[in-house]
Motif scaffolding. Structure first.
Motif, PDB file in Angstrom:
ATOM      1  N   ARG A  55     -34.833  21.779  35.920  1.00 51.16           N
ATOM      2  CA  ARG A  55     -34.978  21.287  37.276  1.00 51.16           C
ATOM      3  C   ARG A  55     -35.990  20.489  37.338  1.00 51.16           C
ATOM      4  NH1 ARG A  55     -33.393  26.822  37.711  1.00 51.16           N
ATOM      5  NH2 ARG A  55     -35.790  27.382  38.080  1.00 51.16           N
ATOM      6  N   ARG A  56     -37.068  20.620  37.027  1.00 54.89           N
ATOM      7  CA  ARG A  56     -38.325  19.959  37.068  1.00 54.89           C
ATOM      8  C   ARG A  56     -38.042  18.421  36.800  1.00 54.89           C
ATOM      9  NH1 ARG A  56     -42.134  17.484  34.593  1.00 54.89           N
ATOM     10  NH2 ARG A  56     -41.811  18.470  32.448  1.00 54.89           N
ATOM     11  N   GLN A  57     -37.301  18.293  35.400  1.00 55.16           N
ATOM     12  CA  GLN A  57     -37.139  17.264  34.830  1.00 55.16           C
ATOM     13  C   GLN A  57     -36.275  16.474  35.514  1.00 55.16           C
ATOM     14  OE1 GLN A  57     -35.849  17.459  30.775  1.00 55.16           O
ATOM     15  NE2 GLN A  57     -37.981  18.150  30.176  1.00 55.16           N
ATOM     16  N   ASP A  58     -34.948  17.140  36.363  1.00 53.91           N
ATOM     17  CA  ASP A  58     -34.181  16.385  37.072  1.00 53.91           C
ATOM     18  C   ASP A  58     -34.616  15.992  38.500  1.00 53.91           C
ATOM     19  OD1 ASP A  58     -31.995  17.188  35.415  1.00 53.91           O
ATOM     20  OD2 ASP A  58     -31.234  18.917  36.496  1.00 53.91           O
ATOM     21  N   ALA A  59     -35.622  16.582  38.918  1.00 55.46           N
ATOM     22  CA  ALA A  59     -36.613  16.395  40.246  1.00 55.46           C
ATOM     23  C   ALA A  59     -37.185  15.123  39.774  1.00 55.46           C
ATOM     24  CB  ALA A  59     -37.355  17.583  40.763  1.00 55.46           C
ATOM     25  N   ASP A  60     -37.970  15.151  38.743  1.00 57.03           N
ATOM     26  CA  ASP A  60     -38.803  13.665  38.493  1.00 57.03           C
ATOM     27  C   ASP A  60     -37.886  12.509  38.355  1.00 57.03           C
ATOM     28  OD1 ASP A  60     -40.934  15.392  38.382  1.00 57.03           O
ATOM     29  OD2 ASP A  60     -41.233  15.550  36.047  1.00 57.03           O
ATOM     30  N   ARG A  61     -36.731  12.519  37.641  1.00 55.39           N
ATOM     31  CA  ARG A  61     -35.699  11.721  37.617  1.00 55.39           C
ATOM     32  C   ARG A  61     -35.447  10.934  38.848  1.00 55.39           C
ATOM     33  NH1 ARG A  61     -32.604  14.703  33.655  1.00 55.39           N
ATOM     34  NH2 ARG A  61     -33.951  14.560  31.957  1.00 55.39           N
ATOM     35  N   LYS A  62     -35.007  11.977  39.732  1.00 58.38           N
ATOM     36  CA  LYS A  62     -34.762  11.673  41.194  1.00 58.38           C
ATOM     37  C   LYS A  62     -36.017  10.991  42.146  1.00 58.38           C
ATOM     38  CE  LYS A  62     -31.061  15.140  41.819  1.00 58.38           C
ATOM     39  NZ  LYS A  62     -30.843  16.250  42.686  1.00 58.38           N
ATOM     40  N   ASN A  63     -37.117  11.194  41.876  1.00 53.60           N
ATOM     41  CA  ASN A  63     -38.379  10.815  42.574  1.00 53.60           C
ATOM     42  C   ASN A  63     -38.509   9.316  41.902  1.00 53.60           C
ATOM     43  OD1 ASN A  63     -38.224  12.871  44.369  1.00 53.60           O
ATOM     44  ND2 ASN A  63     -39.456  14.343  42.947  1.00 53.60           N
ATOM     45  N   HIS A  64     -38.147   9.098  40.550  1.00 58.76           N
ATOM     46  CA  HIS A  64     -38.595   7.752  40.019  1.00 58.76           C
ATOM     47  C   HIS A  64     -37.460   6.920  40.078  1.00 58.76           C
ATOM     48  CE1 HIS A  64     -41.698  10.250  38.383  1.00 58.76           C
ATOM     49  NE2 HIS A  64     -42.402   9.356  38.701  1.00 58.76           N
TER      50      HIS A  64
ATOM     51  N   LEU B 160     -36.903  33.078  28.128  1.00 57.74           N
ATOM     52  CA  LEU B 160     -36.517  31.701  27.500  1.00 57.74           C
ATOM     53  C   LEU B 160     -35.614  30.822  28.364  1.00 57.74           C
ATOM     54  CD1 LEU B 160     -37.418  29.689  25.366  1.00 57.74           C
ATOM     55  CD2 LEU B 160     -35.668  30.511  23.985  1.00 57.74           C
ATOM     56  N   LYS B 161     -34.363  31.492  28.768  1.00 59.15           N
ATOM     57  CA  LYS B 161     -33.498  30.778  29.388  1.00 59.15           C
ATOM     58  C   LYS B 161     -34.213  30.386  30.842  1.00 59.15           C
ATOM     59  CE  LYS B 161     -28.655  31.522  31.434  1.00 59.15           C
ATOM     60  NZ  LYS B 161     -28.888  32.113  32.753  1.00 59.15           N
ATOM     61  N   VAL B 162     -34.750  31.192  31.479  1.00 55.50           N
ATOM     62  CA  VAL B 162     -35.441  30.898  32.771  1.00 55.50           C
ATOM     63  C   VAL B 162     -36.186  29.842  32.620  1.00 55.50           C
ATOM     64  CG1 VAL B 162     -36.740  32.067  34.477  1.00 55.50           C
ATOM     65  CG2 VAL B 162     -34.768  33.307  33.781  1.00 55.50           C
ATOM     66  N   GLU B 163     -36.997  29.839  31.562  1.00 49.28           N
ATOM     67  CA  GLU B 163     -38.157  28.834  31.539  1.00 49.28           C
ATOM     68  C   GLU B 163     -37.323  27.409  31.158  1.00 49.28           C
ATOM     69  OE1 GLU B 163     -41.283  28.849  32.318  1.00 49.28           O
ATOM     70  OE2 GLU B 163     -41.011  31.022  32.754  1.00 49.28           O
ATOM     71  N   ALA B 164     -36.311  27.353  30.235  1.00 54.12           N
ATOM     72  CA  ALA B 164     -35.560  26.335  29.855  1.00 54.12           C
ATOM     73  C   ALA B 164     -34.938  25.728  31.230  1.00 54.12           C
ATOM     74  CB  ALA B 164     -34.500  26.488  28.943  1.00 54.12           C
ATOM     75  N   GLU B 165     -34.479  26.645  32.156  1.00 56.49           N
ATOM     76  CA  GLU B 165     -33.769  26.023  33.399  1.00 56.49           C
ATOM     77  C   GLU B 165     -34.719  25.704  34.477  1.00 56.49           C
ATOM     78  OE1 GLU B 165     -31.691  29.784  34.385  1.00 56.49           O
ATOM     79  OE2 GLU B 165     -29.844  29.028  33.324  1.00 56.49           O
ATOM     80  N   ARG B 166     -35.910  26.135  34.460  1.00 55.51           N
ATOM     81  CA  ARG B 166     -37.070  25.821  35.210  1.00 55.51           C
ATOM     82  C   ARG B 166     -37.288  24.287  34.808  1.00 55.51           C
ATOM     83  NH1 ARG B 166     -40.886  30.074  35.242  1.00 55.51           N
ATOM     84  NH2 ARG B 166     -39.686  31.036  36.943  1.00 55.51           N
ATOM     85  N   GLU B 167     -37.543  24.277  33.634  1.00 50.06           N
ATOM     86  CA  GLU B 167     -37.948  22.995  33.130  1.00 50.06           C
ATOM     87  C   GLU B 167     -36.941  22.047  33.428  1.00 50.06           C
ATOM     88  OE1 GLU B 167     -40.259  20.070  31.298  1.00 50.06           O
ATOM     89  OE2 GLU B 167     -40.763  21.851  32.036  1.00 50.06           O
TER      90      GLU B 167
END
Length: 109
Positions: free
Chosen positions: A100-109, A91-98
């Motif tokens: 990072r994905r959200q942080d990357a999406d914010r940087k790209n928008h 669960l921790k690994v999946e939450a961290e992955r999510e």
């Protein structure tokens, strides 16, 4: 561990453990909680729990007093925690992955 699992599979035995979890009780007091069960049957349940290491029995004159032994559940608890800990790690690994994905999406928008 097998004896502990076999002991706690029976609902009345789990209820007995709940009754003596906080305070020591006499066999008679425990039996009074189960009016539909004979005293010899309650005694058998107490014996199974004691033999599995889940109850401590103390004699006081002619009375027998029982209290729960939390340490009797140590091996079973450790066994189940292996599954829980691994599930929490996943669960921790999946939450961290999510995250990072959200942080990357914010940087790209």
């Amino acid at each position: 561990m097998q004896a502990v699992l076999e002991a706690v599979v029976e609902p009345r035995r789990r209820e007995i453990l709940r009754l003596v979890r906080v305070s020591e009780q006499t066999a008679g007091s425990i039996a009074a909680h189960f009016p539909d069960v004979s005293r010899p049957s309650v005694s058998q349940h107490l014996r199974v729990l004691r033999d599995a290491g889940l109850l401590h029995e103390r004699r006081e004159g002619t009375r027998r007093l029982y209290r729960a032994r939390a340490e009797g559940l140590t091996e079973v608890r450790a066994f189940f925690e292996e599954f829980w800990d691994s599930r929490l790690q996943t669960l921790k690994v999946e939450a961290e992955r999510e995250q990072r994905r959200q942080d990357a999406d914010r940087k790209n928008h």
